[in-house]
Design a protein around this motif. Sequence first.
Motif, short mmCIF file in Angstrom:
data_model
loop_
_atom_site.label_atom_id
_atom_site.label_comp_id
_atom_site.label_asym_id
_atom_site.label_seq_id
_atom_site.Cartn_x
_atom_site.Cartn_y
_atom_site.Cartn_z
N VAL A 77 0.84 -1.27 0.04
CA VAL A 77 -0.19 -0.10 -0.10
C VAL A 77 0.87 1.24 0.03
O VAL A 77 2.00 1.42 0.69
CB VAL A 77 -0.83 0.10 1.12
CG1 VAL A 77 -2.02 1.10 1.26
CG2 VAL A 77 -1.76 -1.14 1.20
N MET A 78 0.52 2.31 -0.76
CA MET A 78 1.49 3.42 -1.16
C MET A 78 0.58 4.68 -1.16
O MET A 78 -0.51 4.70 -1.63
CB MET A 78 2.33 3.18 -2.31
CG MET A 78 3.53 1.92 -2.37
SD MET A 78 4.40 2.11 -3.47
CE MET A 78 3.54 1.62 -5.13
N THR A 79 0.88 5.77 -0.85
CA THR A 79 0.44 7.04 -0.87
C THR A 79 1.17 7.87 -1.48
O THR A 79 2.39 8.07 -1.56
CB THR A 79 0.05 7.69 0.42
OG1 THR A 79 1.20 7.78 1.25
CG2 THR A 79 -1.18 6.44 1.24
N ASP A 80 0.66 8.79 -2.45
CA ASP A 80 1.08 9.87 -3.28
C ASP A 80 2.38 9.54 -3.95
O ASP A 80 3.43 10.13 -3.93
CB ASP A 80 1.63 10.97 -2.28
CG ASP A 80 0.20 12.09 -2.06
OD1 ASP A 80 -0.65 12.01 -2.91
OD2 ASP A 80 0.24 12.68 -1.18
N VAL A 81 2.29 8.23 -4.66
CA VAL A 81 3.73 7.78 -5.21
C VAL A 81 3.11 8.05 -6.98
O VAL A 81 2.17 7.71 -7.19
CB VAL A 81 3.70 6.25 -5.17
CG1 VAL A 81 2.74 5.50 -5.40
CG2 VAL A 81 5.13 5.84 -5.65
N TYR A 82 4.40 8.37 -7.48
CA TYR A 82 4.18 8.88 -8.88
C TYR A 82 3.92 7.47 -9.77
O TYR A 82 4.59 6.29 -9.62
CB TYR A 82 5.30 9.46 -9.59
CG TYR A 82 5.56 10.79 -9.41
CD1 TYR A 82 4.50 11.85 -9.76
CD2 TYR A 82 6.34 11.60 -8.64
CE1 TYR A 82 4.19 13.10 -9.58
CE2 TYR A 82 6.35 12.92 -8.36
CZ TYR A 82 5.27 13.74 -8.86
OH TYR A 82 5.53 15.12 -8.43
N CYS A 83 2.96 7.51 -10.65
CA CYS A 83 2.80 6.38 -11.33
C CYS A 83 2.81 6.57 -12.94
O CYS A 83 2.31 7.52 -13.16
CB CYS A 83 1.36 5.75 -11.34
SG CYS A 83 0.93 5.09 -9.52
N ASP A 84 3.78 5.56 -13.65
CA ASP A 84 4.13 6.12 -14.81
C ASP A 84 2.99 5.43 -15.76
O ASP A 84 2.69 4.22 -15.99
CB ASP A 84 5.40 5.46 -15.24
CG ASP A 84 5.88 5.89 -16.76
OD1 ASP A 84 5.15 6.63 -17.28
OD2 ASP A 84 7.00 5.44 -17.01
N LEU A 85 2.06 6.66 -16.54
CA LEU A 85 1.06 6.24 -17.46
C LEU A 85 1.32 6.83 -18.91
O LEU A 85 0.57 7.18 -19.47
CB LEU A 85 -0.20 7.02 -16.89
CG LEU A 85 -0.64 6.23 -15.64
CD1 LEU A 85 -0.97 7.18 -14.42
CD2 LEU A 85 -1.80 5.18 -15.84
N THR A 86 2.65 6.73 -19.23
CA THR A 86 3.14 7.26 -20.78
C THR A 86 2.51 6.42 -21.57
O THR A 86 2.44 5.28 -21.63
CB THR A 86 4.64 7.43 -20.61
OG1 THR A 86 5.16 8.26 -19.40
CG2 THR A 86 5.16 7.72 -21.94
N ASP A 87 2.00 6.99 -22.63
CA ASP A 87 1.56 6.39 -23.95
C ASP A 87 1.86 7.24 -25.22
O ASP A 87 2.60 8.03 -24.86
CB ASP A 87 0.04 6.18 -23.70
CG ASP A 87 -0.78 7.46 -23.41
OD1 ASP A 87 -0.26 8.45 -23.93
OD2 ASP A 87 -1.87 7.20 -22.84
#
Length: 273
Positions: A77-87
């Motif tokens: 479980v993580m909070t406020d973490v950047y997630c890569d959604l590059t397309d």
Amino acid sequence: MNPVGNRPPRDTGPIELRDFGPNGRRLGTPADCYDGSPWELHRGELVEQMGSKDIHAITMALLAALFRTHAREGMTVMTDVYCDLTDEQGSSLRAPDVVVVSDLEEPKDDVYRGKPVLAVEVRGTQSKRYVEEKVRLYVEHDWPLVWIAHPVRQEVEVFSQAGSSVVYRLGASLPLPAILDKHGLEAIPVAAIFSETEASRYTDGWVATRAEARGEARAEIRTCARSILQVLAARGLPISDALRARILACTDAATLDRWLILAATANTPDAIG
């Protein structure tokens, strides 16, 4: 919108000197998104993050505590973490308020690249456009389950791969995904998402109650196993070491109940097992 001429768009350097993207926001790169940065990146454009304050921060903390209590082994479980959604439409680094992931072997000082099994956005001071833009991106990238928690309206909107969203309001029970069934919790009242008092019933309180129930069940099983042995002994039927071990090792209550009847009625202990 920008008199760039033939030069490439300016997406680095001082923010105020950068060019604007098609949605009227300054251009940026993944380098603008770092721990403590005020920025997220949405298909090459900078989006200012909204701070986690007051009721927003409380709701985040309650959700994170709930998920950490009930998440299966192997979940993070993580909070406020950047997630890569590059397309193909550009670079995107968005930071959900809370995520549960299954493929993080160890914490890393880096963005998360993968599909969270559950992501939550808490609608606080952010604009409707800000939240909906993020959720739309998550859905486009096939994230399986996304919640929008509305502390003011006291409701949770759930998006899944099944299609349209479903809204759960006060008085309703919010179904939990299977990854959160470590202690047998299948659904939670919507009120527990927003109330510290209600939430405590499903974190430490729930675990304590389940532990007590498991202890009582184990005690009943041990008592039943001993009763089987006592009945066999009282009837003068021989009890081999193997049979004794099998009876004492059994943890299925229904099986033990059946064996208890056989111990009282069968002509030979071989009927047991």
